[in-house]
Write a protein that holds these residues in place. Sequence first.
Motif, PDB file in Angstrom:
ATOM      1  N   ARG A 135       0.862  -1.179   0.000  1.00  0.00           N
ATOM      2  CA  ARG A 135       0.000   0.000   0.000  1.00  0.00           C
ATOM      3  C   ARG A 135       0.895   1.222   0.000  1.00  0.00           C
ATOM      4  N   VAL A 137       1.443   5.265   0.020  1.00  0.00           N
ATOM      5  CA  VAL A 137       0.879   6.590   0.327  1.00  0.00           C
ATOM      6  C   VAL A 137       2.002   7.606   0.267  1.00  0.00           C
ATOM      7  N   VAL A 172       1.870   4.739   9.811  1.00  0.00           N
ATOM      8  CA  VAL A 172       2.817   5.467   8.978  1.00  0.00           C
ATOM      9  C   VAL A 172       2.101   5.992   7.730  1.00  0.00           C
ATOM     10  N   THR A 173       1.412   5.107   7.019  1.00  0.00           N
ATOM     11  CA  THR A 173       0.816   5.506   5.736  1.00  0.00           C
ATOM     12  C   THR A 173      -0.389   6.432   5.928  1.00  0.00           C
TER      13      THR A 173
ATOM     14  N   ASP B 124       6.670   1.417   6.485  1.00  0.00           N
ATOM     15  CA  ASP B 124       7.945   2.104   6.325  1.00  0.00           C
ATOM     16  C   ASP B 124       7.757   3.499   5.759  1.00  0.00           C
ATOM     17  N   ARG B 125       8.551   4.428   6.246  1.00  0.00           N
ATOM     18  CA  ARG B 125       8.643   5.719   5.587  1.00  0.00           C
ATOM     19  C   ARG B 125       9.905   5.646   4.754  1.00  0.00           C
ATOM     20  N   GLU B 128      11.191  11.025   2.447  1.00  0.00           N
ATOM     21  CA  GLU B 128      10.364  12.120   2.947  1.00  0.00           C
ATOM     22  C   GLU B 128       8.954  12.028   2.335  1.00  0.00           C
ATOM     23  N   ASP B 129       8.887  11.683   1.068  1.00  0.00           N
ATOM     24  CA  ASP B 129       7.590  11.699   0.381  1.00  0.00           C
ATOM     25  C   ASP B 129       6.835  10.371   0.423  1.00  0.00           C
ATOM     26  N   VAL B 130       7.560   9.269   0.521  1.00  0.00           N
ATOM     27  CA  VAL B 130       6.953   7.962   0.224  1.00  0.00           C
ATOM     28  C   VAL B 130       6.846   7.066   1.455  1.00  0.00           C
ATOM     29  N   SER B 131       5.649   6.560   1.686  1.00  0.00           N
ATOM     30  CA  SER B 131       5.474   5.578   2.753  1.00  0.00           C
ATOM     31  C   SER B 131       4.766   4.347   2.203  1.00  0.00           C
ATOM     32  N   THR B 132       5.042   3.196   2.820  1.00  0.00           N
ATOM     33  CA  THR B 132       4.408   1.958   2.370  1.00  0.00           C
ATOM     34  C   THR B 132       3.927   1.129   3.560  1.00  0.00           C
ATOM     35  N   LEU B 133       2.922   0.355   3.292  1.00  0.00           N
ATOM     36  CA  LEU B 133       2.437  -0.639   4.250  1.00  0.00           C
ATOM     37  C   LEU B 133       2.352  -1.959   3.502  1.00  0.00           C
TER      38      LEU B 133
END
Lengths: 326, 326
Positions: A135, A137, A172-173, B124-125, B128-133
């Motif tokens: 996923r 974001v 986090v997301t 996870d981050r 700075e812009d991108v986060s995932t699950l």
Amino acid sequence: MSETIAVIPGDGIGHEVVPATLRVLDTVADFEYVHVEAGDAVAERTGEPLPEETLAAVTDADATLFGATGETSADVILPLRDAVDSFVNIRPARTYPGVDAVQPETDLVILRENTEGVYAGIEDRLTEDVSTLTRLVTGSASRRLGEFACEYVAEQGLDGFTVAHKNNVMRVTDGLFVDTIRAVADERGVAVDDAYMDAMATGLAMDPTDYDVIVCPNLAGDVLSDLAAGLVGGLGLLPSANVGSERGIFEPVHGCAPDIAGEGVANPTATILSAAMLLDFLDYDDEAAAVRTAVETTLAEGPRTPDLGGEATTDAVADAVVDRLS
Amino acid sequence: MSETIAVIPGDGIGHEVVPATLRVLDTVADFEYVHVEAGDAVAERTGEPLPEETLAAVTDADATLFGATGETSADVILPLRDAVDSFVNIRPARTYPGVDAVQPETDLVILRENTEGVYAGIEDRLTEDVSTLTRLVTGSASRRLGEFACEYVAEQGLDGFTVAHKNNVMRVTDGLFVDTIRAVADERGVAVDDAYMDAMATGLAMDPTDYDVIVCPNLAGDVLSDLAAGLVGGLGLLPSANVGSERGIFEPVHGCAPDIAGEGVANPTATILSAAMLLDFLDYDDEAAAVRTAVETTLAEGPRTPDLGGEATTDAVADAVVDRLS
Ligand SMILES: CC(C)[C@H](C(=O)O)[C@@H](O)C(=O)O
Ligand SMILES: CC(C)[C@H](C(=O)O)[C@@H](O)C(=O)O
């Protein structure tokens, strides 16, 4: 010079509601249509649910009117949304005099993130037993959605909006999603509230008047808009607009309804209202308003299709809307 | 020898509905209670929302009665569900004579996958812009849920169940989920239907009688059960059971309701019905049935708490249930 509209009926009732809607559009505007194919039928014939030519027509057109597709829907509509960089999906849900509704006072709009979340399409079968989906974001997608939402509520003369999320679990997301949108709203002096998406499902079912504009991640928007459709009288009533950049795709929230396809009794309302959103998008404001009024009068006075308890055909409803526009 | 029950009131109204429920339990059984803490208050005092001692009490006890916690909920209930390996969360939603409901004929049960999906907690981050699950779906978790569902419908004398999912978008993960559960049901001759979770939200809102037992991934279960709560008269009515292995945790679906905490007017019904599920789990079948009957009579005849339009206190409702049991 008249605008070019790509027209994709798709499958099933798409072939009924889209032609009916074009007759309504023709009453108020003089567009040039480019008729193209997508969906199960063309995939069966050619192996490709979204032919090159269709993609090109959509990216060339000023706007696209999309009906509905079947099994291949995700292969069609998701790439199309991407192709025009439509980063928000606007889904208004309201009740109408004359239409039975589970929650007769509903009047809200869902602004759905339209590019990422679980729709990013990153999946793996790691082992025989284990599969994963990533996923995604991003702050940038959350920020432009937040900016869009701020402009949207300002245009509508509203105070603010509510963000739906699940940041207690997806820390986090959805944390990034909510914090970014909140920061944008704060910068612009727009009021912002937030709610867990599960609590919002309870809230919507019990009293949808608590909400005006709901801003949410992709899947939350998918589910909450279908819930809203259930509250206002069914999917036959919900239009949507995939917008954000210069091009837009306008489509009913419903699917291609194989169970009633071919009978000529599909409710064209959602598609006609999607065309009204297309008219708005192309700055045909008066025409959009006229179409909405004609639709409302038709819902109130009939004729109505069977999903709304009537006995009328798709064409009879479209004719009634056309008559009321003339 | 009497069974040991770990008791966790938690925060807010947890301190009202749990003691009220214990009075009901005491009327029908002779359990040994181990009172332990979890949630915001203990976190504020000690820095730890889920103290070691609480975790130990839950894993030692035959069953746990859990109230509700606040901001720290995810740090409390998710590890607890894991600790007892409760791989399914049973969430029945039904209407009761005497209780106003948006959909007065609702009677369904949600069997929610309780260990993975987006709840796997892998985030996870990246930048700075991108986060995932990472959404995790395993064949093994899907299989045991499917097996549980097959046994559940057999026990209830039902034909089959409906799987809610989004396998057109989450093809690999929800594909594995649906295919695995379908295979289990086929092996056992249990009828299985399936529906997209968005379409199910519409369906539930419009006519929940279309569904008996819904089997779904973790987040879908979270949202659909809260939606069902909205249809039957509110979260004050929905119990749940985290089960699957030797130990179980029984908790209302609602939260700790800071807005009304301390007023003594929280509806204890969801927690009392959760205690009835605990009685079922420990094979106190007659006692469970008696508690349910007493709750139903109380809902029908009063007293009722303010959320149901009454003026009674939590204690008055519990007293009425106790009286009807004596
Ligand atoms: C067909 C499907 C991929 C699509 C979605 O999930 O976005 C549909 O449900 C919608 O809501 O437009
Ligand atoms: C508090 C939260 C982590 C929890 C969940 O999402 O499972 C709650 O909403 C529930 O439904 O029990």
